[in-house]
Scaffold this active site. Structure first.
Site, PDB file in Angstrom:
ATOM      1  N   GLU A 207       0.785  -1.056   0.290  1.00  0.00           N
ATOM      2  CA  GLU A 207       0.126  -0.343   0.015  1.00  0.00           C
ATOM      3  C   GLU A 207       0.779   1.874  -0.202  1.00  0.00           C
ATOM      4  OE1 GLU A 207      -3.818  -0.103  -0.818  1.00  0.00           O
ATOM      5  OE2 GLU A 207      -3.421  -2.703  -0.383  1.00  0.00           O
ATOM      6  N   CYS A 241      -1.546   9.593   3.248  1.00  0.00           N
ATOM      7  CA  CYS A 241      -1.615   8.650   1.927  1.00  0.00           C
ATOM      8  C   CYS A 241      -2.471   9.210   0.365  1.00  0.00           C
ATOM      9  CB  CYS A 241      -1.035   7.025   1.253  1.00  0.00           C
ATOM     10  SG  CYS A 241      -2.939   6.185   2.150  1.00  0.00           S
TER      11      CYS A 241
END
Length: 453
Positions: A207, A241
């Site tokens: 990720e 993010c």
């Protein structure tokens, strides 16, 4: 470290973790443990970030509790054998797809949401029937310590353990042979993780991140656009993010957009006193962010406090595609605003960059929505909002290309930590001679018929 990993492999091979009842018991225990440590975890996050109670509960604990509750409710269904169709050449057999846990799993957590991004993958791994070693980020040191104490006090390390430390400890962990590695973090470190995993052919979920664009079309509802953008960009001081990394706004509405943007930031009154802001995680990251701010291009903000690691919400304009701020993911409270003349230019610009983790479009035009979805590759995203797709665990969350490999959340998380074993069971009361010697023209004809040749 080696002892913990060996114990976990032995524990997994004893089949203790495989019954669904065991998995549910451990998930319920984890929920209870997190709940009882909620206050001390909140205090630790404050020490690491200066982040207040409201934002901590919203961004850390809600996702953890929901992930546990969803797994408890659905793990029996997710774990069931699935019947599959059996083709004619295997008649009269029966075909099955059997979910099975992968084994000993390593989860390397991220510092920006150190509880959520460490425990939610662990929840998925436990639900799938694995053993788990967690390595929290050393940058959120206080939170890492609390997580370590919390888990070691309530779980058998042969099943669920924490290894604290930095690069040295992570490198040592990666030298061991796990059955699955899950990493949340930066692209450069993700590449290192991937390289280490390849030596043992260990499956990975990465990720990562990237420069997530936000496109504002001429028909966008600007008031709502700006309100949602400002919240999504500056929550956790931009250390998210999937935060919008830069804005592409149509030139015809640039001034109106900027005017509303400035008003919304001022109305937000971002500060620790208002429980709606956070420190930059470290001096290294603080210095990196400050170096990206060109005072001549600051439209809003630009202020920073070195002693307290604070960078004010900042908007920069007149940005060139060659500026330093457009090279890598910002991961902080600085928002570059660029303009475009037609949507073809905006699409081409985004496609010229590595595939982003998220993409956001603000427009009321359904045909434009579909065009963006069809033409641009990205991990996930939204139309007319930001960030909130992350909390819908009916959607797999993950990147593509440079922004990640694999996905999780909800059933996608269970699948990420599972192998789906394909088996056929055939009876012995009948056997057709077609595949056995001696061969004949009739057998050849029947085989061709069976395979449609």
């Amino acid at each position: 470290m080696k002892q913990i990993i060996n114990q976990q492999k032995q524990y997994f091979n004893s089949n203790v973790t495989k019954p669904v009842v065991f998995r549910i018991e451990q998930l319920k225990l984890l929920r209870s443990v997190v709940k009882s440590h909620e206050r001390v975890l909140t205090e630790a996050i404050y020490k690491d970030f200066g982040k207040g109670n409201f934002n901590t509960y919203l961004t850390e604990f809600t996702g953890v509790y929901h992930a546990i509750d969803k797994a408890i409710k659905n793990v029996r269904k997710w774990s069931k054998w699935k019947n599959a169709a059996t083709n004619m050449v295997n008649f009269p057999g029966r075909s099955y797809i059997i979910p099975e846990p992968l084994g000993a799993c390593l989860i390397i957590g991220a510092w920006n949401y150190p509880v959520n991004l460490t425990l939610v993958p662990a929840i998925a791994a436990i639900a799938a029937g694995n053993t788990v070693v967690v390595k929290p980020s050393e940058l959120a040191a206080h939170t890492s310590e609390v997580l370590s104490n919390m888990i070691s006090q309530h779980f058998d390390p042969s099943f669920f353990a924490v290894v604290e430390g930095g690069v040295k400890e992570t490198t040592e962990l990666l030298a061991e042979q796990f059955d699955k590695i899950f990493f949340t973090g930066s692209v450069p470190v993700g590449k290192t993780i991937y390289e280490a995993a390849a030596k043992n052919l260990t499956p990975v979920t990465l990720e990562l991140g990237g420069k997530s664009p936000l496109i504002v079309a001429p028909d966008a509802n600007l008031k709502t656009t700006v309100k949602r953008l400002v919240w999504g960009k500056f929550v956790n001081a931009g250390q998210t993010c999937i935060a919008p990394d830069y804005v592409l706004v149509h030139s015809s509405i640039e001034q109106s957009f900027l005017s509303l943007l400035k008003k919304e930031i001022e109305a937000g009154k971002y500060s620790f006193a208002n429980d709606n802001y956070a420190q930059i995680i470290s001096k290294k990251h603080f210095n990196r962010l400050v170096s990206l701010i060109d005072p001549a291009k600051v439209f809003v903000g630009g202020n920073h406090d070195h002693a307290n690691r604070i960078v004010a919400p900042t908007v920069v304009t007149n940005v060139s595609v060659d500026d330093k701020i457009m090279e890598d993911e910002i991961f902080g409270p600085i928002l570059p605003v660029l303009t475009y003349e037609n949507i073809d230019d905006a699409i081409s610009f985004v496609k010229s960059k590595p595939k982003p983790l998220a993409l956001y479009l603000f427009s009321e035009d359904g045909s434009l929505h579909r065009r963006i979805w069809n033409e641009i590759s990205f991990g996930g995203g939204m139309v007319n909002d930001v960030l909130m797709h992350f909390v819908n665990d009916n959607l797999p969350f993950g990147g593509v290309g440079n922004s990640g490999i694999g996905s999780y959340h909800g059933e996608a998380g269970f699948r990420s930590f599972s192998h789906f074993k394909s088996v056929i069971r055939r009876p012995t009361f009948i056997e057709f001679p077609i595949k056995y010697f001696p061969f004949s023209k009739l057998k050849s004809l029947l085989i061709r018929k069976a395979f449609g040749v």
